[in-house]
Design a protein around this motif. Structure first.
Motif, short mmCIF file in Angstrom:
data_model
loop_
_atom_site.label_atom_id
_atom_site.label_comp_id
_atom_site.label_asym_id
_atom_site.label_seq_id
_atom_site.Cartn_x
_atom_site.Cartn_y
_atom_site.Cartn_z
N ILE A 5 0.85 -1.19 0.00
CA ILE A 5 0.00 0.00 0.00
C ILE A 5 0.88 1.24 0.00
CG2 ILE A 5 -1.75 1.29 1.29
CD1 ILE A 5 -2.66 -1.35 2.52
N VAL A 6 0.59 2.18 -0.88
CA VAL A 6 1.29 3.46 -0.88
C VAL A 6 0.28 4.53 -0.48
CG1 VAL A 6 0.90 3.80 -3.37
CG2 VAL A 6 2.69 5.09 -2.20
N ILE A 7 0.67 5.35 0.49
CA ILE A 7 -0.18 6.44 0.99
C ILE A 7 0.38 7.75 0.48
CG2 ILE A 7 -1.04 7.64 3.03
CD1 ILE A 7 -1.00 5.04 4.55
N PHE A 8 -0.42 8.50 -0.28
CA PHE A 8 -0.03 9.81 -0.78
C PHE A 8 -0.47 10.88 0.21
CE2 PHE A 8 -0.54 8.31 -5.47
CZ PHE A 8 0.61 7.55 -5.34
N PHE A 9 0.48 11.74 0.60
CA PHE A 9 0.11 12.79 1.57
C PHE A 9 0.97 14.02 1.34
CE2 PHE A 9 1.06 15.07 5.50
CZ PHE A 9 -0.22 15.47 5.87
N LEU A 10 0.35 15.19 1.42
CA LEU A 10 1.03 16.47 1.47
C LEU A 10 0.32 17.33 2.50
CD1 LEU A 10 1.52 17.27 -2.35
CD2 LEU A 10 3.29 16.53 -0.73
N GLY A 11 1.09 17.88 3.42
CA GLY A 11 0.45 18.71 4.45
C GLY A 11 1.29 18.80 5.70
N SER A 12 0.64 19.17 6.79
CA SER A 12 1.33 19.40 8.05
C SER A 12 1.47 18.11 8.84
CB SER A 12 0.55 20.42 8.89
OG SER A 12 -0.69 19.87 9.29
N LYS A 13 2.28 18.16 9.87
CA LYS A 13 2.47 17.00 10.73
C LYS A 13 1.17 16.62 11.42
CE LYS A 13 5.17 15.37 14.68
NZ LYS A 13 6.24 15.71 15.65
N ALA A 14 0.39 17.62 11.83
CA ALA A 14 -0.88 17.34 12.51
C ALA A 14 -1.82 16.55 11.61
CB ALA A 14 -1.54 18.65 12.94
N ASP A 15 -1.81 16.85 10.30
CA ASP A 15 -2.65 16.10 9.36
C ASP A 15 -2.08 14.72 9.07
OD1 ASP A 15 -4.65 18.03 8.89
OD2 ASP A 15 -3.33 19.13 7.56
N LEU A 16 -0.77 14.56 9.20
CA LEU A 16 -0.12 13.28 8.91
C LEU A 16 -0.38 12.24 10.00
CD1 LEU A 16 1.88 11.51 7.28
CD2 LEU A 16 3.72 12.59 8.59
N TYR A 74 -8.48 29.57 19.11
CA TYR A 74 -7.88 29.03 17.88
C TYR A 74 -8.61 29.59 16.67
CZ TYR A 74 -11.80 25.75 17.24
OH TYR A 74 -13.03 25.19 17.01
N ASP A 75 -8.08 29.24 15.49
CA ASP A 75 -8.60 29.82 14.24
C ASP A 75 -9.38 28.81 13.42
OD1 ASP A 75 -6.53 28.21 13.51
OD2 ASP A 75 -5.32 29.79 12.57
N GLY A 76 -9.92 27.78 14.06
CA GLY A 76 -10.75 26.81 13.35
C GLY A 76 -10.03 25.56 12.92
N ASP A 77 -8.73 25.45 13.25
CA ASP A 77 -7.97 24.26 12.84
C ASP A 77 -8.58 23.01 13.45
OD1 ASP A 77 -5.52 22.28 13.65
OD2 ASP A 77 -5.18 23.23 11.70
N LEU A 78 -8.84 22.01 12.59
CA LEU A 78 -9.51 20.79 13.03
C LEU A 78 -8.75 20.06 14.12
CD1 LEU A 78 -11.49 18.39 12.78
CD2 LEU A 78 -10.08 17.57 10.90
N HIS A 79 -7.45 19.90 13.95
CA HIS A 79 -6.68 19.08 14.88
C HIS A 79 -6.57 19.75 16.24
CE1 HIS A 79 -5.71 16.36 11.63
NE2 HIS A 79 -5.40 17.40 10.90
N VAL A 80 -6.49 21.05 16.27
CA VAL A 80 -6.51 21.76 17.55
C VAL A 80 -7.85 21.56 18.23
CG1 VAL A 80 -6.40 24.04 18.62
CG2 VAL A 80 -4.81 23.47 16.78
N ALA A 81 -8.93 21.66 17.45
CA ALA A 81 -10.27 21.48 18.03
C ALA A 81 -10.46 20.08 18.57
CB ALA A 81 -11.33 21.79 16.96
N VAL A 82 -10.02 19.07 17.82
CA VAL A 82 -10.18 17.68 18.26
C VAL A 82 -9.37 17.42 19.52
CG1 VAL A 82 -9.73 15.28 17.65
CG2 VAL A 82 -10.75 16.83 15.97
N SER A 83 -8.15 17.97 19.58
CA SER A 83 -7.31 17.78 20.76
C SER A 83 -7.97 18.39 21.99
CB SER A 83 -5.94 18.41 20.54
OG SER A 83 -5.26 17.79 19.46
N ALA A 84 -8.51 19.60 21.84
CA ALA A 84 -9.18 20.24 22.97
C ALA A 84 -10.45 19.49 23.35
CB ALA A 84 -9.50 21.69 22.63
N LEU A 85 -11.17 19.03 22.33
CA LEU A 85 -12.42 18.30 22.58
C LEU A 85 -12.16 17.01 23.35
CD1 LEU A 85 -15.44 18.53 21.83
CD2 LEU A 85 -14.95 17.10 19.86
N LYS A 86 -11.06 16.35 23.01
CA LYS A 86 -10.70 15.09 23.67
C LYS A 86 -10.58 15.26 25.18
CE LYS A 86 -6.81 11.85 23.79
NZ LYS A 86 -5.49 11.55 23.18
N TYR A 87 -10.11 16.45 25.63
CA TYR A 87 -9.91 16.69 27.06
C TYR A 87 -10.95 17.66 27.61
CZ TYR A 87 -5.47 14.31 26.45
OH TYR A 87 -4.50 13.38 26.18
#
Length: 891
Positions: free
Chosen positions: A112-123, A448-461
């Motif tokens: 399997i090859v996974i194609f990705f471009l983006g930030s570490k948080a998205d990776l 925050y400015d709407g970033d999904l990963h920041v929101a999910v991290s805060a939501l988790k706690y």
């Protein structure tokens, strides 16, 4: 009344009718005539506009990489009252009774090859899914991404240390990294401004599917592509190889009336919310194609891939039109599944990383001492001007000081020129610090400015959140969290002040908001997102076309046209060693085809782009879709298999790869000879078989008519072949003349194969030879017995019937009759274990050393050939083969 209006006559649009390597385009079919030609502004502009009788739209890129969409309709239209997406009939899925095999070893091991471009948080979510794919099913996973993520992937690969597959094989080296030569900061907007960046990266993604591992040198040939939607190489490489493609995303890209495209920012719209949301997906995709389509066609599809030219109808919205399976990584408790998302779309829950590796320094620990409440601020101000930065920083500093809070700021784009910072503000650049701060309960609220990963991290706690956004640019996540009463209304940056921030912080930290946030956190933690995502990937695999007919637990990487057998690497290698076949007799298995160069103008079957095109030209043609209960349509993926790039022509024919890419005069003349030969063959065949078949049945009259028809065909078929031959020769000459404008050969990719798809052949040959070295004499006998049984007329007819039923999209058993006498192959303790497939699946370990063979570790690199160079082989022109009969399929 809308129900009195029948649907207009729709047609299928074929890109090959409008271009065949030429820059000149013919007019589309009348029923598909649209505003597409008017939608495209001259190359180099950064906006997209259309002015039609129906509406005006002037979409353009914002500095932050989103798309600004003003939508003004010339006449009042009703809103879409329900979804208008078509149902999906998927191809070659194992029937429901066999779906349970997705939970166990029944899934073949895949490359399997996974194609990705983006930030570490998205990776990170993709990395966690990759690890689960390896641990649960022993897949080999290569992540093709930017160099900046190399160390992160290596770090996560240590989580496989000491782990073994159920058969004993080591898993530590099953996670690989491949550098795709992309900049650390990626956005589609950057590509639109400089398409040359995209060209280099897309070609690197191509190489990632076939080059060996850079560390071990072990051959690699992709069996499956997983990708994020932004990586525009995905569908083109899936089409080239005929292998399954799966999209994984944390942002909405599937058209629906419920939510807009995640890149869209609707400035204003005179249409209803449902219609606006749905159209946003088409408008964003059209803008992307307008800016990048020329480069994708010329410098990726045509050279080096040798694929058909795509136009304004077949280029945009491919993921939607082809109904590529999509998995979304969010919780349905926050964003409900849209009712108009169909069978090919799954929502699996959050993928959260429970491991925290961040180690704070002494300075941060000293700052956190004491009982003062701490607010974490995460913003990206890289695209903001100095005045805006000063406004935001001043409001934040003043509001926090008024409330007596200290703050940790992680703000991109903040410079010393922004002004002096208060003493109770700590600047932090490490993105991983947030996970540690949350897990240690060190912060009380988050801005925050709407970033999904920041929101999910805060939501988790269950940490209170406040979102900042621009006018008309509210992100989906802050909006949904606010609608659930878990946070205050998002604050418009233009309205940000000390007073507004103070009120928002009070509301965010209220008892009611905290209780709701805690409930959402409990829901998020209960999600088994990683495991469900892996199941989603497996669920949509066309396994009926991917299993070896001799050893069904193995992936079929070869197809033997003469016997209609799908063969795994080890089975094919064994049969080759025993002289039962040669590599020249084998074709690369293509389990799933994609009709990328064809588009249906039906506004439901053709997807959102077809609807957008029809609406922009004539609202009356789609008026019936605004009813409460629009008609139902089905996108038939199995039917597309017969019209796509590869066709299996007859029971004994080789896989017909279609016309080879014509890139110079030599390749044009080669294709001309083939066309002429085919025309003569068809004429003679018709002349003989035309009267013969009816006469065999005793039908004399039919024989006479067959003779007449065969005689006519004896003249017309060679004539048609001659015309096609002349066309191929002419295109070859034209390509040779135009080649001087494409730069020198060394500037182009060299794949060292007879066709662009054949780059998978050499690594698959090496793998087959290598694995066959592990087989004992007894195991060879089992494989040969199964092969002999598979060749019987009864089993041959069974496979032919199964294939025909599969192409109709009907359920067929997972395995053919040959399995009863076949084998199950597993790797155990670095040895190849092959056992007869019995009812109890009894397994007998094979001692390969006892057979006089040297012990070979399955994780050792094969000592077959030196690794190919990065260019893929020699410096000769990429389309020229390595000699007659090598790496070529029989036609």
């Amino acid at each position: 009344m809308a129900e009195d209006l029948p649907p207009p006559p729709y047609t299928r649009h074929d890109a090959s009718q409008t271009a065949s390597g030429s820059s000149e385009r013919s007019a589309p079919p009348a029923s598909y005539a649209s505003s597409s030609s008017a939608l495209h502004t001259p190359s180099g502009t950064r906006s997209y506009s259309t002015r039609e009788d129906t509406f005006d739209c002037r979409a353009k890129w914002n500095d932050n990489g989103t798309v600004e969409i003003p939508l003004e309709f010339q006449e009042k239209l009703p809103d879409l009252r329900s979804g208008i997406t078509a149902n999906v009939k998927e191809y070659a899925l194992e029937k429901q009774g066999d779906r349970s095999r997705c939970d166990g070893v029944g899934i073949p091991r895949l490359n399997i090859v996974i194609f990705f471009l983006g930030s570490k948080a998205d990776l990170i979510p993709l990395l966690l899914i990759a690890l689960e794919l390896i641990k649960s099913h022993s897949h080999r996973v290569r992540i093709a991404t930017q160099e900046i993520h190399r160390d992160t992937i290596r770090l996560y690969s240590t989580r496989l240390h000491g782990l073994r597959a159920p058969d004993g094989a080591q898993l530590e080296d099953n996670l690989e990294f491949y550098d795709v030569l992309a900049r650390p900061e990626f956005s589609l907007k950057d590509w639109s401004e400089d398409p040359s960046q995209m060209e280099i990266t897309l070609r690197s993604f191509y190489r990632s599917t076939y080059l060996p591992d850079e560390n071990s040198g072990i051959p690699f040939a992709a069996d499956h592509i997983i990708s994020t939607p932004e990586v525009l190489a995905h569908v083109h490489l899936a089409e080239l190889y005929g292998i399954p493609l799966h999209i994984i995303s944390t942002r909405s890209v599937s058209p629906t009336i419920s939510t807009p495209h995640y890149l869209s920012r609707v400035e204003n719209s005179s249409a209803g919310d449902n219609l606006t949301n749905y159209l946003s997906h088409a408008i964003v995709e059209d803008l992307i194609w307008q800016d990048l389509g020329k480069t994708i066609n010329k410098n990726f599809r045509q050279v080096p891939l040798g694929l058909e030219y795509l136009d304004g109808y077949t280029g945009p919205s491919n993921l939607d039109r082809l109904k590529i399976p999509v998995t979304y990584l969010w919780d349905e408790g926050i964003i409900k599944r849209p009712e108009d998302w169909k069978e090919h779309i799954d929502i699996t829950g959050f993928v959260l990383d429970e491991g925290v590796t961040y180690q704070p320094d002494d300075e941060l620990l000293r700052f956190l001492q004491g009982e003062q409440k701490t607010i974490y601020v995460s913003l990206n101000l890289t695209s903001a001007d100095k005045e805006m930065k000063e406004h935001i920083v001043g409001a934040l500093a003043g509001g926090l000081k008024k409330l007596g809070y200290r703050a940790i700021w992680n703000i991109k784009g903040l410079t010393s020129s922004t002004g002096d910072l208060p003493s109770d503000v700590y600047l932090l650049e490490d993105q991983e610090a947030l996970s540690w701060l949350l897990s240690e309960n060190r912060i009380n609220a988050l801005v925050y400015d709407g970033d999904l990963h920041v929101a999910v991290s805060a939501l988790k706690y269950s940490i209170p959140m406040i979102a900042l956004c621009h006018q008309g640019k509210e992100d989906l996540w802050p909006k949904k969290v606010y609608e659930l009463h878990a946070s205050p209304r998002p604050i418009l940056i233009d309205q940000l002040s000390i007073e507004v921030l103070s009120v928002a912080l009070d509301e965010a930290m209220s008892t009611e908001s905290r209780l709701i946030a805690k409930h959402l956190a409990d829901t998020a933690r209960s999600d088994d997102g990683v495991i469900r995502a892996v199941k989603s990937v497996h669920k949509h695999l066309p396994l009926l076309a991917m299993r070896c007919d001799i050893a069904p637990d193995q992936a079929a990487i070869w197809y033997h046209p003469k016997s209609r057998l799908l063969l795994s690497a080890v089975v094919a290698g064994t049969l080759l060693n025993e002289g039962k076949m040669t590599f020249e007799e084998l074709s690369l298995n293509r389990p799933k085809e994609y009709a990328v160069a064809q588009a249906d103008s039906d506004p439901m079957i053709g997807g959102v782009h077809a609807f957008y095109t029809a609406l922009s030209k004539s609202p009356q043609s789609v008026k019936y879709l605004f009813d409460l209960n629009p008609p139902s349509r089905i996108v038939d993926i199995p039917a597309q298999q017969n019209t796509a790039h590869v066709m299996r022509r007859s029971a004994t024919a080789q896989v017909q790869m279609g016309p080879a890419p014509i890139t110079d005069f030599k390749s044009g003349m080669k294709e001309a000879r083939r066309e002429m030969s085919e025309g003569v063959k068809d004429g003679v065949k018709g002349f003989v078989n035309g009267p013969l078949e009816p006469l065999k049945r005793g039908n004399v009259v039919g024989g006479v008519f067959g003779l007449v028809g065969g005689t006519i065909g004896l003249v017309t078929n060679p004539l048609a072949g001659a015309i096609r031959s002349l066309d191929a020769g002419t295109r070859g000459l034209s390509s040779e003349i135009n080649a001087t404008h494409r730069g020198p050969p060394e500037a182009r990719i060299s794949v060292g194969a007879s066709s662009p798809a054949d780059v998978l052949r050499k690594p698959r040959e090496n793998t087959s030879i290598y694995q066959a070295q592990m087989v004992s004499e007894e195991s060879k006998r089992w494989i040969l017995e199964a092969y002999k049984k598979a060749k019987t007329p009864e089993n041959y007819k069974d496979r032919k019937a199964r294939e025909n039923v599969r192409l109709k999209g009907e359920d067929v058993p997972s395995y053919s009759k040959v399995v009863d006498g076949g084998v199950v192959i597993q790797f155990k303790k670095h040895q190849l274990e092959i056992t007869q497939h019995e009812s109890e699946r009894k397994k007998t370990e094979v001692d390969v050393v006892g057979e006089g063979m040297r012990t070979v570790r399955m994780d050792d690199p094969p000592l077959l050939e030196a690794r190919d160079s990065e260019s893929g082989g020699s410096n000769s022109k990429w389309w020229k083969g390595k000699g007659k009969g090598k790496g070529k399929e029989k036609s």
